[in-house]
Design a protein around this motif. Structure first.
Motif, PDB file in Angstrom:
ATOM      1  N   UNK A  67       0.823  -1.211   0.000  1.00 21.06           N
ATOM      2  CA  UNK A  67       0.000   0.000   0.000  1.00 21.06           C
ATOM      3  C   UNK A  67       0.856   1.259   0.000  1.00 21.06           C
ATOM      4  N   UNK A  68       1.959   1.238   0.740  1.00 23.91           N
ATOM      5  CA  UNK A  68       2.870   2.380   0.723  1.00 23.91           C
ATOM      6  C   UNK A  68       3.449   2.576  -0.680  1.00 23.91           C
ATOM      7  N   UNK A  69       3.805   1.479  -1.323  1.00 20.20           N
ATOM      8  CA  UNK A  69       4.309   1.549  -2.691  1.00 20.20           C
ATOM      9  C   UNK A  69       3.238   2.084  -3.635  1.00 20.20           C
ATOM     10  N   UNK A  70       2.019   1.645  -3.424  1.00 24.34           N
ATOM     11  CA  UNK A  70       0.904   2.110  -4.246  1.00 24.34           C
ATOM     12  C   UNK A  70       0.675   3.608  -4.081  1.00 24.34           C
ATOM     13  N   UNK A  71       0.728   4.078  -2.855  1.00 26.56           N
ATOM     14  CA  UNK A  71       0.550   5.515  -2.598  1.00 26.56           C
ATOM     15  C   UNK A  71       1.633   6.305  -3.330  1.00 26.56           C
ATOM     16  N   UNK A  72       2.873   5.849  -3.241  1.00 23.22           N
ATOM     17  CA  UNK A  72       3.965   6.536  -3.949  1.00 23.22           C
ATOM     18  C   UNK A  72       3.746   6.509  -5.461  1.00 23.22           C
ATOM     19  N   UNK A  73       3.295   5.384  -5.954  1.00 22.83           N
ATOM     20  CA  UNK A  73       3.035   5.267  -7.391  1.00 22.83           C
ATOM     21  C   UNK A  73       1.951   6.246  -7.829  1.00 22.83           C
ATOM     22  N   UNK A  74       0.881   6.291  -7.076  1.00 22.22           N
ATOM     23  CA  UNK A  74      -0.229   7.171  -7.435  1.00 22.22           C
ATOM     24  C   UNK A  74       0.156   8.648  -7.334  1.00 22.22           C
ATOM     25  N   UNK A  75       1.066   8.967  -6.425  1.00 21.65           N
ATOM     26  CA  UNK A  75       1.484  10.355  -6.264  1.00 21.65           C
ATOM     27  C   UNK A  75       2.374  10.821  -7.413  1.00 21.65           C
ATOM     28  N   UNK A  76       3.217   9.930  -7.932  1.00 17.67           N
ATOM     29  CA  UNK A  76       4.274  10.360  -8.842  1.00 17.67           C
ATOM     30  C   UNK A  76       4.114   9.908 -10.293  1.00 17.67           C
ATOM     31  N   UNK A  77       3.212   9.003 -10.550  1.00 21.66           N
ATOM     32  CA  UNK A  77       3.114   8.463 -11.902  1.00 21.66           C
ATOM     33  C   UNK A  77       2.034   9.159 -12.725  1.00 21.66           C
ATOM     34  N   UNK A  78       2.415   9.794 -13.818  1.00 21.94           N
ATOM     35  CA  UNK A  78       1.404  10.355 -14.706  1.00 21.94           C
ATOM     36  C   UNK A  78       0.797   9.282 -15.613  1.00 21.94           C
ATOM     37  N   UNK A  79       1.449   8.125 -15.691  1.00 21.76           N
ATOM     38  CA  UNK A  79       0.987   7.023 -16.544  1.00 21.76           C
ATOM     39  C   UNK A  79      -0.174   6.287 -15.870  1.00 21.76           C
TER      40      UNK A  79
ATOM     41  N   UNK B 277      -2.295  -3.885 -10.331  1.00 19.51           N
ATOM     42  CA  UNK B 277      -2.522  -5.332 -10.452  1.00 19.51           C
ATOM     43  C   UNK B 277      -1.316  -6.120  -9.939  1.00 19.51           C
ATOM     44  N   UNK B 278      -0.126  -5.687 -10.283  1.00 18.91           N
ATOM     45  CA  UNK B 278       1.089  -6.376  -9.831  1.00 18.91           C
ATOM     46  C   UNK B 278       1.224  -6.308  -8.311  1.00 18.91           C
ATOM     47  N   UNK B 279       0.866  -5.172  -7.727  1.00 21.61           N
ATOM     48  CA  UNK B 279       0.966  -5.030  -6.279  1.00 21.61           C
ATOM     49  C   UNK B 279      -0.077  -5.868  -5.549  1.00 21.61           C
ATOM     50  N   UNK B 280      -1.262  -5.987  -6.110  1.00 22.50           N
ATOM     51  CA  UNK B 280      -2.347  -6.668  -5.418  1.00 22.50           C
ATOM     52  C   UNK B 280      -2.384  -8.176  -5.650  1.00 22.50           C
ATOM     53  N   UNK B 281      -1.688  -8.661  -6.658  1.00 18.99           N
ATOM     54  CA  UNK B 281      -1.715 -10.097  -6.940  1.00 18.99           C
ATOM     55  C   UNK B 281      -1.218 -10.928  -5.755  1.00 18.99           C
ATOM     56  N   UNK B 282      -0.070 -10.603  -5.138  1.00 22.40           N
ATOM     57  CA  UNK B 282       0.351 -11.391  -3.968  1.00 22.40           C
ATOM     58  C   UNK B 282      -0.644 -11.296  -2.810  1.00 22.40           C
ATOM     59  N   UNK B 283      -1.280 -10.158  -2.664  1.00 27.36           N
ATOM     60  CA  UNK B 283      -2.289 -10.004  -1.624  1.00 27.36           C
ATOM     61  C   UNK B 283      -3.460 -10.944  -1.897  1.00 27.36           C
ATOM     62  N   UNK B 284      -3.912 -10.969  -3.135  1.00 24.44           N
ATOM     63  CA  UNK B 284      -5.006 -11.859  -3.510  1.00 24.44           C
ATOM     64  C   UNK B 284      -4.616 -13.319  -3.257  1.00 24.44           C
ATOM     65  N   UNK B 285      -3.395 -13.680  -3.643  1.00 25.46           N
ATOM     66  CA  UNK B 285      -2.923 -15.045  -3.439  1.00 25.46           C
ATOM     67  C   UNK B 285      -2.843 -15.381  -1.953  1.00 25.46           C
ATOM     68  N   UNK B 286      -2.358 -14.429  -1.155  1.00 28.15           N
ATOM     69  CA  UNK B 286      -2.261 -14.655   0.291  1.00 28.15           C
ATOM     70  C   UNK B 286      -3.618 -14.819   0.941  1.00 28.15           C
ATOM     71  N   UNK B 287      -4.580 -14.012   0.521  1.00 29.50           N
ATOM     72  CA  UNK B 287      -5.929 -14.132   1.069  1.00 29.50           C
ATOM     73  C   UNK B 287      -6.566 -15.459   0.670  1.00 29.50           C
ATOM     74  N   UNK B 288      -6.322 -15.893  -0.559  1.00 29.42           N
ATOM     75  CA  UNK B 288      -6.844 -17.188  -1.003  1.00 29.42           C
ATOM     76  C   UNK B 288      -6.233 -18.319  -0.192  1.00 29.42           C
TER      77      UNK B 288
END
Length: 78
Positions: free
Chosen positions: A26-38, A45-56
């Motif tokens: 989530x910290x990485x996501x916040x940084x990404x959203x703050x600085x990425x114009x893309x 999706x890449x950040x949340x995939x391990x989370x999804x796998x862990x929850x499963x």
């Protein structure tokens, strides 16, 4: 449902590790959203995939424990 401390501690450790991983992502996501114009969807999706796998994985583990407890309870009743 009865929970033994010896069964709960490994699950709590797993939850703690997952919490730490979620926090880092989530910290990485916040940084990404703050600085990425893309578009951030691929990064998200890449950040949340391990989370999804862990929850499963946690859901499967808890389901197996619940079904095992139910089986042993029904075996005791018989």
């Amino acid at each position: 449902m009865e929970v033994n401390l010896s069964d709960a501690l490994p699950l709590l450790r797993t939850i703690l590790r997952q919490h730490d991983t979620i926090l880092e992502r989530l910290e990485s996501l916040v940084l990404t959203l703050k600085h990425e114009p893309e578009p951030v969807e691929p990064t998200l999706r890449a950040l949340l995939k391990p989370l999804h796998n862990g929850l499963s994985e946690a859901k499967d583990t808890l389901s197996r424990r619940d079904s095992g407890a139910a089986s042993s309870t029904s075996a005791k009743k018989a």
